[in-house]
Design a protein around this motif. Structure first.
Motif, PDB file in Angstrom:
ATOM      1  N   VAL A 104      -5.679  13.826 -51.366  1.00 43.01           N
ATOM      2  CA  VAL A 104      -7.130  13.729 -51.500  1.00 43.01           C
ATOM      3  C   VAL A 104      -7.789  14.805 -50.631  1.00 43.01           C
ATOM      4  O   VAL A 104      -7.435  14.941 -49.455  1.00 43.01           O
ATOM      5  N   PRO A 105      -8.747  15.572 -51.168  1.00 41.08           N
ATOM      6  CA  PRO A 105      -9.453  16.542 -50.318  1.00 41.08           C
ATOM      7  C   PRO A 105     -10.378  15.808 -49.353  1.00 41.08           C
ATOM      8  O   PRO A 105     -11.106  14.895 -49.754  1.00 41.08           O
ATOM      9  N   LEU A 106     -10.327  16.183 -48.082  1.00 34.29           N
ATOM     10  CA  LEU A 106     -11.150  15.525 -47.072  1.00 34.29           C
ATOM     11  C   LEU A 106     -12.426  16.298 -46.779  1.00 34.29           C
ATOM     12  O   LEU A 106     -13.515  15.735 -46.790  1.00 34.29           O
ATOM     13  N   ARG A 107     -12.293  17.596 -46.458  1.00 34.61           N
ATOM     14  CA  ARG A 107     -13.465  18.384 -46.085  1.00 34.61           C
ATOM     15  C   ARG A 107     -13.197  19.861 -46.337  1.00 34.61           C
ATOM     16  O   ARG A 107     -12.066  20.290 -46.481  1.00 34.61           O
ATOM     17  N   TYR A 108     -14.312  20.616 -46.341  1.00 33.85           N
ATOM     18  CA  TYR A 108     -14.256  22.058 -46.526  1.00 33.85           C
ATOM     19  C   TYR A 108     -15.047  22.703 -45.400  1.00 33.85           C
ATOM     20  O   TYR A 108     -16.208  22.360 -45.173  1.00 33.85           O
ATOM     21  N   ASP A 109     -14.419  23.610 -44.674  1.00 36.83           N
ATOM     22  CA  ASP A 109     -15.080  24.344 -43.601  1.00 36.83           C
ATOM     23  C   ASP A 109     -15.557  25.664 -44.174  1.00 36.83           C
ATOM     24  O   ASP A 109     -14.749  26.541 -44.476  1.00 36.83           O
ATOM     25  N   GLU A 110     -16.883  25.822 -44.342  1.00 37.20           N
ATOM     26  CA  GLU A 110     -17.427  26.999 -45.006  1.00 37.20           C
ATOM     27  C   GLU A 110     -17.719  28.145 -44.056  1.00 37.20           C
ATOM     28  O   GLU A 110     -18.335  29.129 -44.443  1.00 37.20           O
ATOM     29  N   ASP A 111     -17.276  28.057 -42.795  1.00 33.13           N
ATOM     30  CA  ASP A 111     -17.420  29.153 -41.853  1.00 33.13           C
ATOM     31  C   ASP A 111     -16.730  30.379 -42.445  1.00 33.13           C
ATOM     32  O   ASP A 111     -15.595  30.296 -42.909  1.00 33.13           O
ATOM     33  N   PRO A 112     -17.399  31.552 -42.474  1.00 41.41           N
ATOM     34  CA  PRO A 112     -16.802  32.734 -43.123  1.00 41.41           C
ATOM     35  C   PRO A 112     -15.436  33.124 -42.567  1.00 41.41           C
ATOM     36  O   PRO A 112     -14.630  33.710 -43.277  1.00 41.41           O
ATOM     37  N   ASP A 113     -15.169  32.806 -41.301  1.00 40.17           N
ATOM     38  CA  ASP A 113     -13.857  33.134 -40.743  1.00 40.17           C
ATOM     39  C   ASP A 113     -12.792  32.129 -41.160  1.00 40.17           C
ATOM     40  O   ASP A 113     -11.611  32.452 -41.180  1.00 40.17           O
ATOM     41  N   GLU A 114     -13.185  30.919 -41.475  1.00 35.60           N
ATOM     42  CA  GLU A 114     -12.225  29.856 -41.794  1.00 35.60           C
ATOM     43  C   GLU A 114     -12.035  29.680 -43.302  1.00 35.60           C
ATOM     44  O   GLU A 114     -10.980  29.931 -43.833  1.00 35.60           O
ATOM     45  N   ARG A 115     -13.076  29.135 -43.962  1.00 33.90           N
ATOM     46  CA  ARG A 115     -13.016  28.787 -45.392  1.00 33.90           C
ATOM     47  C   ARG A 115     -11.753  27.988 -45.683  1.00 33.90           C
ATOM     48  O   ARG A 115     -10.923  28.360 -46.493  1.00 33.90           O
ATOM     49  N   LEU A 116     -11.662  26.863 -45.000  1.00 36.23           N
ATOM     50  CA  LEU A 116     -10.454  26.042 -44.987  1.00 36.23           C
ATOM     51  C   LEU A 116     -10.718  24.722 -45.702  1.00 36.23           C
ATOM     52  O   LEU A 116     -11.686  24.023 -45.401  1.00 36.23           O
ATOM     53  N   LEU A 117      -9.869  24.374 -46.649  1.00 32.67           N
ATOM     54  CA  LEU A 117      -9.934  23.098 -47.340  1.00 32.67           C
ATOM     55  C   LEU A 117      -8.867  22.193 -46.736  1.00 32.67           C
ATOM     56  O   LEU A 117      -7.699  22.549 -46.701  1.00 32.67           O
ATOM     57  N   THR A 118      -9.285  21.030 -46.228  1.00 28.54           N
ATOM     58  CA  THR A 118      -8.354  20.080 -45.625  1.00 28.54           C
ATOM     59  C   THR A 118      -8.048  18.990 -46.638  1.00 28.54           C
ATOM     60  O   THR A 118      -8.949  18.392 -47.214  1.00 28.54           O
ATOM     61  N   VAL A 119      -6.753  18.748 -46.847  1.00 22.35           N
ATOM     62  CA  VAL A 119      -6.289  17.776 -47.834  1.00 22.35           C
ATOM     63  C   VAL A 119      -5.355  16.791 -47.133  1.00 22.35           C
ATOM     64  O   VAL A 119      -4.479  17.205 -46.372  1.00 22.35           O
ATOM     65  N   GLN A 120      -5.532  15.492 -47.391  1.00 18.53           N
ATOM     66  CA  GLN A 120      -4.654  14.479 -46.813  1.00 18.53           C
ATOM     67  C   GLN A 120      -3.764  13.886 -47.892  1.00 18.53           C
ATOM     68  O   GLN A 120      -4.229  13.551 -48.982  1.00 18.53           O
ATOM     69  N   CYS A 121      -2.475  13.758 -47.560  1.00 19.10           N
ATOM     70  CA  CYS A 121      -1.506  13.189 -48.496  1.00 19.10           C
ATOM     71  C   CYS A 121      -1.064  11.822 -47.982  1.00 19.10           C
ATOM     72  O   CYS A 121      -1.096  11.561 -46.781  1.00 19.10           O
ATOM     73  N   ASP A 122      -0.611  10.954 -48.898  1.00 21.84           N
ATOM     74  CA  ASP A 122      -0.240   9.600 -48.497  1.00 21.84           C
ATOM     75  C   ASP A 122       1.205   9.483 -48.029  1.00 21.84           C
ATOM     76  O   ASP A 122       1.610   8.418 -47.583  1.00 21.84           O
ATOM     77  N   SER A 123       1.996  10.539 -48.119  1.00 22.09           N
ATOM     78  CA  SER A 123       3.355  10.517 -47.580  1.00 22.09           C
ATOM     79  C   SER A 123       3.746  11.927 -47.144  1.00 22.09           C
ATOM     80  O   SER A 123       3.158  12.912 -47.588  1.00 22.09           O
ATOM     81  N   THR A 124       4.739  12.013 -46.293  1.00 24.41           N
ATOM     82  CA  THR A 124       5.189  13.317 -45.827  1.00 24.41           C
ATOM     83  C   THR A 124       5.839  14.116 -46.949  1.00 24.41           C
ATOM     84  O   THR A 124       5.780  15.345 -46.952  1.00 24.41           O
ATOM     85  N   ALA A 125       6.460  13.428 -47.896  1.00 22.89           N
ATOM     86  CA  ALA A 125       7.073  14.132 -49.030  1.00 22.89           C
ATOM     87  C   ALA A 125       6.008  14.848 -49.857  1.00 22.89           C
ATOM     88  O   ALA A 125       6.185  16.007 -50.253  1.00 22.89           O
ATOM     89  N   TRP A 126       4.883  14.177 -50.130  1.00 21.04           N
ATOM     90  CA  TRP A 126       3.808  14.809 -50.897  1.00 21.04           C
ATOM     91  C   TRP A 126       3.126  15.892 -50.069  1.00 21.04           C
ATOM     92  O   TRP A 126       2.673  16.899 -50.618  1.00 21.04           O
ATOM     93  N   ALA A 127       3.052  15.705 -48.760  1.00 23.70           N
ATOM     94  CA  ALA A 127       2.482  16.751 -47.900  1.00 23.70           C
ATOM     95  C   ALA A 127       3.339  18.014 -47.964  1.00 23.70           C
ATOM     96  O   ALA A 127       2.812  19.132 -48.058  1.00 23.70           O
TER      97      ALA A 127
END
Length: 181
Positions: A104-127
């Protein structure tokens, strides 16, 4: 090469570039043209005896809700956050049903240096699976949103379960060494 440029450090600017610059220039040109047209229209109406309502649409007419929202997003410069929000809403279509069930996508950091999409998975295998697919997913997201919108994906594994019984130490203890003298 000037003294301010260093070959070791890549030049990073907070200014928009490429497609973003073109969008900003187009928006500015449209606003200027709209302002010139409105000024000419007002002069013409003033010569005829003032502002009157007519059969044609002008700036005073009500807008449909979708057009008003699009205008607000454009005026405020919210195109990228709105597009990323749309991606989060269309997550299953972008990544596929199997992956969407477990990540599931959690958040998006729109800072021009970052532009990072954080995603959380329900198991380490899916991560682990998502970490392997991350470069392809970044490319797919950038096709949908515009070049450079997402630079990287941060994959977060499952969180620890919440404790239901409070702290794990006895009150007043100093840790495991307090029972051995």
């Amino acid at each position: 090469m000037s003294a301010s440029e260093s070959p070791a450090a890549p030049a990073t600017t907070a200014e928009p570039s490429g497609v973003d610059l073109a969008r900003v220039a187009l928006r500015a040109a449209k606003e200027q043209a709209r302002a010139r047209g409105a000024a000419a229209q007002q002069k013409k109406q003033a010569r005829r005896g003032g502002l009157r309502s007519g059969a044609r649409a002008d700036g005073r007419d009500p807008l449909p809700l979708g057009a008003a929202i699009n205008r607000l997003i454009t005026e405020r410069g919210w195109e990228t956050p709105a597009a990323v929000g749309g991606v989060m809403g269309r997550w299953p279509q972008i990544v596929g049903e199997d992956l969407a069930k477990h990540c599931v996508p959690l958040r998006y950091d729109e800072d021009p240096d970052e532009r990072l999409l954080t995603v959380q998975c329900d198991s380490t295998a899916w991560a682990t699976q998502l970490r392997l697919l991350a470069p392809r997913l970044v490319a797919r997201l950038n096709e949908d949103l515009g070049h450079g919108t997402v630079r990287a994906i941060k994959v977060v594994g499952p969180g620890a379960p919440q404790r239901r019984y409070g702290p794990l130490r006895a009150p007043g203890s100093t840790g495991p060494g307090d029972t051995y003298g």
